[in-house]
Write an enzyme that holds these catalytic residues in place. Structure first.
Site, short mmCIF file in Angstrom:
data_model
loop_
_atom_site.label_atom_id
_atom_site.label_comp_id
_atom_site.label_asym_id
_atom_site.label_seq_id
_atom_site.Cartn_x
_atom_site.Cartn_y
_atom_site.Cartn_z
N GLY A 66 36.08 49.42 32.50
CA GLY A 66 36.55 48.04 32.39
C GLY A 66 35.43 47.04 32.25
N GLY A 68 34.45 43.29 34.00
CA GLY A 68 34.76 42.27 34.98
C GLY A 68 34.02 40.99 34.67
N SER A 69 34.07 40.03 35.58
CA SER A 69 33.35 38.77 35.40
C SER A 69 31.86 39.05 35.31
CB SER A 69 33.63 37.82 36.57
OG SER A 69 35.00 37.52 36.66
N TYR A 70 31.27 38.78 34.17
CA TYR A 70 29.83 38.93 33.95
C TYR A 70 29.33 40.36 34.05
CZ TYR A 70 29.21 33.88 34.16
OH TYR A 70 29.27 32.54 33.91
N GLY A 71 30.16 41.36 33.84
CA GLY A 71 29.62 42.71 33.92
C GLY A 71 30.56 43.79 33.44
N VAL A 73 32.05 47.67 33.94
CA VAL A 73 32.36 48.48 35.11
C VAL A 73 32.47 49.94 34.69
CG1 VAL A 73 33.96 48.82 37.03
CG2 VAL A 73 33.62 46.52 36.08
N LYS A 88 29.67 47.99 38.93
CA LYS A 88 29.61 46.85 38.01
C LYS A 88 28.15 46.63 37.65
CE LYS A 88 32.15 43.17 38.57
NZ LYS A 88 32.69 41.87 39.03
N ASP A 181 40.77 33.52 40.78
CA ASP A 181 41.04 34.32 39.59
C ASP A 181 42.02 35.45 39.91
OD1 ASP A 181 40.78 34.90 36.89
OD2 ASP A 181 39.08 36.24 37.17
#
Length: 361
Positions: A66, A68-71, A73, A88, A181
């Protein structure tokens, strides 16, 4: 025990030199906000709630799972425990930008609040210009759970999911932290669908009283509270409760409750179902920056007709989450006391107590 950050200058660099996405934030001059955010940075870089730091060789990468926010995974295997973990990977430029504030926030918040219904941060690793956050691994998110079903979630299973999520959210709010979020993609579950956890705290913020000025570009559009869409820049945990209401409705009807293509159409999607707010239903709404007196005038629909799978108590709880005026919106703590959860509350609390004993002892 080793510090959560290796002693390579990352802590000093990241605090003394604010990350790029904070340096250019027009709201950063607010003294009270600065104090609250500095507190988070200090927690992230302090020994409080320290985490073990390991070598990246400890983890065997299995594949990307996946973003994620700024990274990115990745699923990895811990060679020491032979357990799966989620890592992450955050890239950063230590000379030009400093560590992204989202990474600092996420580490700080997960060190500040540890709870069985919040994803657990196991380890942090610095590898060159990559910062790795090692989390416990869960098999799916709520989005995948919904996609695997052909019918809405109902009854005790729906109540158990929501009770767990609200318990985790209450843990955040009671420590003066707003997630910002909440959406199905940021809610994780085990394979058996018995444990549910809030994840991805990259947008999380500490809040204080009096209210502070925050950016209104937060939360995925479908789950964004109307006060944020209308330009309100002073908000508190009520934004999370609106998002949680959207999640509850989506689970109960097996499709998104409000789906717009932009901020304006998202407002229209909300107003079509819940009615167009005015000074009677929401005092002060006409003063918000993006309020338009030319908004079409819709009457509020009956939530029971929109969500026929929910019983009367479920509709009452959802109605509390969907109050327009943020101050009147039900809190996470109040929601946990709601009669809708009477059927599952004792079992959920017993499970929570066992999980806390396993996690901390």
């Amino acid at each position: 025990m080793a510090s959560a950050f290796p002693t390579t200058g990352i802590a000093a660099t990241s605090v003394a030199k604010l990350p790029a996405d904070r340096r250019h934030d027009s709201n950063y001059d607010d003294d009270e906000e600065q104090q609250q955010q500095q507190h988070l940075y200090n927690v992230a870089c302090s020994g409080r709630g320290t985490l073990p730091t390991s070598s990246v060789e400890r983890y065997e990468r299995r594949g990307k799972i996946g973003q994620g926010s700024y990274g990115k995974v990745f699923q990895c295997r811990d060679r020491v425990t032979d357990r799966l973990v989620a890592i992450k990977e955050i890239s950063w430029n230590c000379e030009d930008e400093g560590l992204p504030s989202s990474a600092l926030r996420e580490v700080a918040l997960l060190k500040e609040v540890q709870h069985p219904n919040m994803v657990r941060l196991i380890d942090t690793i610095m590898e060159g210009k990559k910062f790795l956050l090692v989390f416990e691994y869960l098999d799916k998110d709520l989005n995948h759970l919904l996609a695997s079903r052909k019918t809405p979630l109902v009854g005790s299973k729906l109540k158990t999911i929501m009770f767990q999520l609200l318990t985790g959210l209450h843990a955040c709010h009671s420590r003066r932290i707003v997630h910002r979020d909440i959406k199905p993609q940021n809610i994780l579950s085990n394979r058996e669908e018995t444990v549910f956890k809030l994840a991805d705290f990259g947008l999380g913020r500490a809040f204080a009283v009096p209210q502070q000025t925050y950016t209104n570009e937060v939360m995925t559009l479908y789950y964004r509270a109307p006060e944020v869409l209308l330009g309100e820049r002073h908000y508190l945990p009520a934004v999370d409760m609106w998002s949680m209401g959207c999640v509850l409705a989506e689970l109960a009807r097996h499709r998104t409750m409000f789906a717009g293509e932009g901020a304006f159409t998202q407002l229209i999607a909300i107003f079509r179902e819940l009615g167009t707010p005015d000074e009677v239903s929401w005092p002060g709404v006409t003063l918000l920056p993006h309020y338009n007196t030319q908004f079409p005038k819709w009457r509020r629909k009956d939530l029971q007709q929109l969500l026929p799978t929910l019983d009367r108590d479920g509709i009452d709880l959802l109605d509390g989450m969907f109050r327009y005026k943020p101050e009147e919106r039900i809190s996470a703590y109040e929601a946990l006391q709601h009669p809708w959860f009477d059927e599952v509350r004792d079992d959920c609390l017993c499970t929570l107590q066992r999980q806390m004993l396993e996690q901390y002892y």
